[in-house]
Structures are given as structure tokens and as C-alpha cells.
Design an enzyme around this catalytic site. Structure first.
Site, PDB file in Angstrom:
ATOM      1  N   SER A  57     -63.952 -14.740  20.457  1.00 11.98           N
ATOM      2  CA  SER A  57     -65.318 -14.536  20.927  1.00 11.98           C
ATOM      3  C   SER A  57     -65.450 -15.272  22.251  1.00 11.98           C
ATOM      4  CB  SER A  57     -66.325 -15.104  19.913  1.00 11.98           C
ATOM      5  OG  SER A  57     -67.631 -15.192  20.466  1.00 11.98           O
TER       6      SER A  57
ATOM      7  N   TYR B 165     -69.141 -21.492  14.043  1.00  9.60           N
ATOM      8  CA  TYR B 165     -68.590 -20.320  14.715  1.00  9.60           C
ATOM      9  C   TYR B 165     -67.665 -20.738  15.852  1.00  9.60           C
ATOM     10  CZ  TYR B 165     -68.487 -15.482  16.365  1.00  9.60           C
ATOM     11  OH  TYR B 165     -68.088 -14.217  16.717  1.00  9.60           O
TER      12      TYR B 165
ATOM     13  N   LYS C 217     -63.715 -19.896  16.119  1.00 11.09           N
ATOM     14  CA  LYS C 217     -63.222 -19.019  17.185  1.00 11.09           C
ATOM     15  C   LYS C 217     -62.384 -19.769  18.211  1.00 11.09           C
ATOM     16  CE  LYS C 217     -64.893 -15.107  15.673  1.00 11.09           C
ATOM     17  NZ  LYS C 217     -63.998 -14.022  15.235  1.00 11.09           N
TER      18      LYS C 217
END
Length: 231
Positions: free
Chosen positions: A130, A143, A147
């Protein structure tokens, strides 16, 4: 080994919705066979039900799908992902850790299970990070941790398997998918935000999957021209 124009048999995690579903359709359109791992039935492609947060489930699903195609696996695309927004101290530990288990550990488990078959065909892996795997934002510790981990895992895997399989890191920005639907309003894109169509991102995945052996697309950043989380 694919010849640079064909796709072959591709395991796709999260292939029942969003980017995973778009890649499944693109693989089929390009003449390949999408092999989906998801908790939900994709409805139109061969699939195995599994929660990739559980490495045993992930391994079983990869092996089952590989057996369906006679052991001839040509690629893996790891689209399955989840998120849990909020300040670090406000997110329950179990929910925070699940994000890392799905996004990072699940990616690693699927790739690990597929490696023997991919080595036989000199196949390819395309992982999904991401823009938040390159740039950290507040209220996104789980997150970002997962990532950033995918970025490091993929770069190290590419170095470790150079000459054996192809490895590409996909870094997508915001897309028009259901990924944001369950978030509180403050963590959703603004109503006027410009997001990419998953079909357009899927086309770049097929491009990476169909490169001839020895020609490597190591990293792809695919984001809207107005992406706020990149660079």
C-alpha cells in the site's frame, strides 16, 4: 514457465471481491485460470474457503488448488487484506494483531506454500502492499505495520529467489472497492476523492504476471494522480 504472453494458473487471495476479484477476471480474460482463496465464494472461479490469518488454512488451500491444476502453478497474487483504524491504545490488541496476521503473515504463508510449485514453473509472485507501506499516517498503526512488513518481506524475497521465480511488489493507492465501507466516517475517502478503478490496477498485475522469465518488474506504484498518501 509462461512465455511472456500467457498467464497460466494463478492463486489469488481475496479473489471474491475488490482488487482480487478484478485480477481474477483479468487473469481469465488473458487466458489464465484464477484459483481463488477467500472466506466467501467468488461464484465463478475455482476456490478454496480459508481464513489466511491461519497459516494452516492458508497452506491447505494453496495445496488443494495446486492439486486441481496438476501441480502446474504459475503465479500468486496476494490481495487479501484488512484494516482496523484508530489510535494505537484504543484498538483492542486482538483486532490490531489480526490486521498483521492477515496482511503480512497470511501473505507469507500463502507464498511459502506455493514456492515449490512456483520454482518448478519459474512462476511469479505479486504481493500487495500500500502507499501506507511507504508513508506512515496516524490512526493506522496496524495497517502501516503490516504493509511496511509486506514491503520488506517482498524485497527480501526477491533478493533470495532471484533467478528462481519472479517477484513484484504492488503498491496501490486508493481504489473504488468495499474496503472503506465499514470504517467510521472520518477514515473514509472524501465524497469527492478521486480513486482508481480496481480493473485498471488489475491490468498492471497481469502485465507483471506475463513478463518473460528473467525480466523483472520489481515494484509498481499505481495510484490516483491526486493520491494524498504518496509520495
Amino acid at each position: 514457465m509462461t512465455d511472456g504472453t500467457t498467464v497460466g494458473n494463478i492463486v489469488i487471495t481475496g479473489g471474491a471481491s475488490g482488487l482480487g476479484a478484478a485480477v481474477a477476471r483479468a487473469v481469465e480474460k488473458a487466458g489464465g485460470t484464477p484459483l481463488v482463496i477467500d472466506r466467501q465464494d467468488p461464484g465463478e472461479f475455482p476456490w478454496e474457503q480459508a481464513d489466511i490469518a491461519d497459516p494452516d488454512e492458508a497452506t491447505r488451500a494453496v495445496h488443494a488448488l495446486t492439486e486441481r491444476v496438476g501441480g502446474e502453478l504459475h503465479g500468486v497474487f496476494t490481495a487479501a487484506g484488512t484494516d482496523r483504524c484508530g489510535r494505537f491504545e484504543d484498538v483492542p490488541a486482538a483486532e490490531w494483531e489480526r490486521v498483521v496476521r492477515v496482511n503480512l503473515f497470511g501473505t507469507a504463508a500463502v507464498v511459502r506454500a506455493a514456492l515449490p510449485a512456483l520454482r518448478r514453473t519459474r512462476g511469479r509472485v505479486v504481493t500487495v502492499a500500500s502507499t501506507l507501506g511507504l508513508r506512515a499516517l496516524p490512526d493506522a498503526t496496524a495497517y502501516c505495520a503490516s504493509k511496511f512488513g509486506v514491503v520488506g518481506f517482498t524485497r527480501a524475497l526477491a533478493a533470495e529467489t532471484a533467478g528462481e521465480i519472479g517477484v513484484t511488489l504492488l503498491v496501490p493507492g486508493g481504489m473504488h472497492t468495499a474496503f472503506f465501507d465499514d470504517r467510521p466516517a472520518q477514515y473514509r475517502p472524501a465524497p469527492d476523492a478521486r480513486l482508481n478503478r480496481p480493473e485498471d490496477v488489475a491490468a498492471t498485475v497481469v502485465f507483471a504476471l506475463t513478463q518473460p522469465a528473467g525480466c523483472e518488474i520489481r515494484e509498481l506504484v499505481v495510484c490516483p494522480s491526486t493520491e494524498t498518501s504518496w509520495p
